[in-house]
Motif scaffolding. Sequence first.
Motif, PDB file in Angstrom:
ATOM      1  N   HIS A   1       0.914  -1.513   0.099  1.00 42.47           N
ATOM      2  CA  HIS A   1      -0.064   0.098  -0.021  1.00 42.47           C
ATOM      3  C   HIS A   1       0.832   1.270   0.108  1.00 42.47           C
ATOM      4  N   GLN A   2       2.013   1.139  -1.005  1.00 51.39           N
ATOM      5  CA  GLN A   2       2.983   2.818  -0.754  1.00 51.39           C
ATOM      6  C   GLN A   2       2.543   3.624  -1.275  1.00 51.39           C
ATOM      7  N   ASP A   3       1.081   3.939  -1.955  1.00 53.65           N
ATOM      8  CA  ASP A   3       0.884   4.934  -2.498  1.00 53.65           C
ATOM      9  C   ASP A   3       0.214   5.481  -1.110  1.00 53.65           C
ATOM     10  N   GLU A   4      -1.098   4.968  -0.937  1.00 52.52           N
ATOM     11  CA  GLU A   4      -1.375   5.219  -0.133  1.00 52.52           C
ATOM     12  C   GLU A   4      -1.391   5.669   1.469  1.00 52.52           C
ATOM     13  N   CYS A   5      -0.131   5.187   1.729  1.00 51.57           N
ATOM     14  CA  CYS A   5       0.780   5.269   3.520  1.00 51.57           C
ATOM     15  C   CYS A   5       1.534   6.068   2.664  1.00 51.57           C
ATOM     16  N   ARG A   6       2.596   6.698   1.806  1.00 49.96           N
ATOM     17  CA  ARG A   6       3.027   8.185   1.154  1.00 49.96           C
ATOM     18  C   ARG A   6       2.411   9.591   1.046  1.00 49.96           C
ATOM     19  N   SER A   7       0.923   8.753   1.054  1.00 52.32           N
ATOM     20  CA  SER A   7       0.445  10.456   1.314  1.00 52.32           C
ATOM     21  C   SER A   7       0.124  10.581   2.801  1.00 52.32           C
ATOM     22  N   LEU A   8       0.253  10.326   3.226  1.00 51.03           N
ATOM     23  CA  LEU A   8       0.427  10.115   4.894  1.00 51.03           C
ATOM     24  C   LEU A   8       1.461  11.050   4.916  1.00 51.03           C
ATOM     25  N   ILE A   9       2.709  11.335   4.523  1.00 54.36           N
ATOM     26  CA  ILE A   9       3.517  11.830   4.852  1.00 54.36           C
ATOM     27  C   ILE A   9       3.501  12.990   4.363  1.00 54.36           C
ATOM     28  N   THR A  10       3.300  14.414   4.623  1.00 51.21           N
ATOM     29  CA  THR A  10       2.680  15.521   4.938  1.00 51.21           C
ATOM     30  C   THR A  10       4.163  16.292   4.057  1.00 51.21           C
ATOM     31  N   HIS A  11       5.233  16.177   4.972  1.00 56.11           N
ATOM     32  CA  HIS A  11       6.329  17.639   4.948  1.00 56.11           C
ATOM     33  C   HIS A  11       7.646  16.438   4.909  1.00 56.11           C
ATOM     34  N   ARG A  12       8.982  16.756   4.083  1.00 59.08           N
ATOM     35  CA  ARG A  12      10.247  16.537   4.623  1.00 59.08           C
ATOM     36  C   ARG A  12      11.011  17.296   4.558  1.00 59.08           C
ATOM     37  N   PHE A  13      11.936  16.546   5.435  1.00 55.94           N
ATOM     38  CA  PHE A  13      12.755  18.219   6.415  1.00 55.94           C
ATOM     39  C   PHE A  13      14.142  17.376   6.536  1.00 55.94           C
ATOM     40  N   GLY A  14      15.610  17.909   6.442  1.00 51.38           N
ATOM     41  CA  GLY A  14      16.659  17.698   6.228  1.00 51.38           C
ATOM     42  C   GLY A  14      17.350  17.815   7.163  1.00 51.38           C
ATOM     43  N   PHE A  15      18.383  17.028   7.458  1.00 54.56           N
ATOM     44  CA  PHE A  15      18.710  16.700   8.913  1.00 54.56           C
ATOM     45  C   PHE A  15      19.198  17.919   9.682  1.00 54.56           C
ATOM     46  N   ASP A  16      19.953  19.176   9.123  1.00 51.09           N
ATOM     47  CA  ASP A  16      19.802  20.062   9.447  1.00 51.09           C
ATOM     48  C   ASP A  16      18.494  20.696  10.083  1.00 51.09           C
ATOM     49  N   GLU A  17      17.357  20.958   9.724  1.00 50.86           N
ATOM     50  CA  GLU A  17      15.974  21.543   9.561  1.00 50.86           C
ATOM     51  C   GLU A  17      15.319  20.426  11.111  1.00 50.86           C
ATOM     52  N   LEU A  18      16.432  20.245  11.717  1.00 46.66           N
ATOM     53  CA  LEU A  18      15.055  19.805  12.857  1.00 46.66           C
ATOM     54  C   LEU A  18      14.414  20.235  13.558  1.00 46.66           C
ATOM     55  N   ASP A  19      15.242  21.542  14.258  1.00 45.73           N
ATOM     56  CA  ASP A  19      14.566  22.654  14.941  1.00 45.73           C
ATOM     57  C   ASP A  19      12.922  22.908  14.289  1.00 45.73           C
ATOM     58  N   ALA A  20      12.973  23.136  12.855  1.00 43.69           N
ATOM     59  CA  ALA A  20      11.945  23.684  12.220  1.00 43.69           C
ATOM     60  C   ALA A  20      10.873  22.597  12.067  1.00 43.69           C
ATOM     61  N   ALA A  21      11.616  20.951  12.404  1.00 41.71           N
ATOM     62  CA  ALA A  21      10.370  20.074  11.904  1.00 41.71           C
ATOM     63  C   ALA A  21       9.801  19.755  13.466  1.00 41.71           C
ATOM     64  N   PHE A  22      10.379  19.591  13.936  1.00 39.16           N
ATOM     65  CA  PHE A  22       9.999  19.374  15.228  1.00 39.16           C
ATOM     66  C   PHE A  22       8.156  20.567  15.801  1.00 39.16           C
TER      67      PHE A  22
END
Length: 366
Positions: A304-325
């Motif tokens: 169910h890759q497409d359905e599950c991938r739709s639940l990832i709404t944002h991606r960040f780089g390793f140096d952007e953890l503060d913004a991600a949290f």
Amino acid sequence: MRVARTVAAETVRYEEVPVPRPSRGHAVVRVRSVTLCGTDVHIWEDDYATELPMVQGHEFSATIAALHPEDEGGAFAVGDDVAVSPFAACGTCYACSVGRPNACGAMSIYGCYEDDGALAEYLLVPLDRTRKLPEGLPVDLAPLWEPVSISLQAVRRGRAEAGERVLVAGAGPIGLFGLIALREVGCSVVVLDTDRERLAIAAELGAEAVLAVGPGFPDEDQRRRLDEWTDGQGPSLVIDATGSPASLATAVDLVAPAGRVVAVGISDRELTLSMRSLPIKEIDLLGSRNSLHMEDALDLLARHQDECRSLITHRFGFDELDAAFRLLRDRSVKVGKIAIDLPEPSGNEPSDEEPALAAASRRERA
């Protein structure tokens, strides 16, 4: 190599530390992607049952970078893309002795109770908790196996069967992954939530119906719809993924006599039930924690890759953890799962000639 260590409330510090070396039964993996959940936010806020400082990250995928010579030629090879279970049970308590280590009272979890989480370029991991990714499952999607496995555990704790009418309370990731698993079993599923945007996602993922929860839920029209759906019997299974005492109490009220209620949402708040509820309806009230189904969750995710991938709404780089949290706790923004993608390592490649990290030694002893 670099690690991201949460050193105080809302404070992440990037540190240079030695690269671990492989030991017998343990591989060094290069972390590829990490997904964050509500627990990660609580740890970042220093509002969790653990102590800082802490290298967080327990939902992750990786690539094997180095093996101990005695493990070469076995089930794993350098370059294999893998998932790693973050859970370590004691093996001796009652829960472990009856085949339910997911409920171990002495459990340790990477990045939650153990300062060796996956927000690091490299990690030393036990091979007995490592699995190759199914063919065709991308490494950037693979961290979702862990929340998928939690949903699958709840579905199996509830003994879901084809043809059943199942109510899922909570349209966050755990509830939505549960919806996918229940649909695959052959259940008819209605999803509840207070958030209409989340309910729209549930409808897109195949819910039979969605109902918005508000004051006085269920109102007259909602109760009529539930009665029509269940022929006036009530759902035979309710999975509560909210962590809300009011929601769990409603689940006990709505479930059919002789039905099952599974509580997978966690909260420190107190639950109040009438003492008539459980015996008069003779329902099973079940808890669900972690998972026993790593391989099955990986396979479910691969199907169910497409359905599950739709639940990832944002991606960040390793140096952007503060913004991600900060985004993950922002209730004003539509946020599903947040993924952190790690870059190519900046430090040395792992070598069995380098001294192992003290943290690696601690894990090997565990």
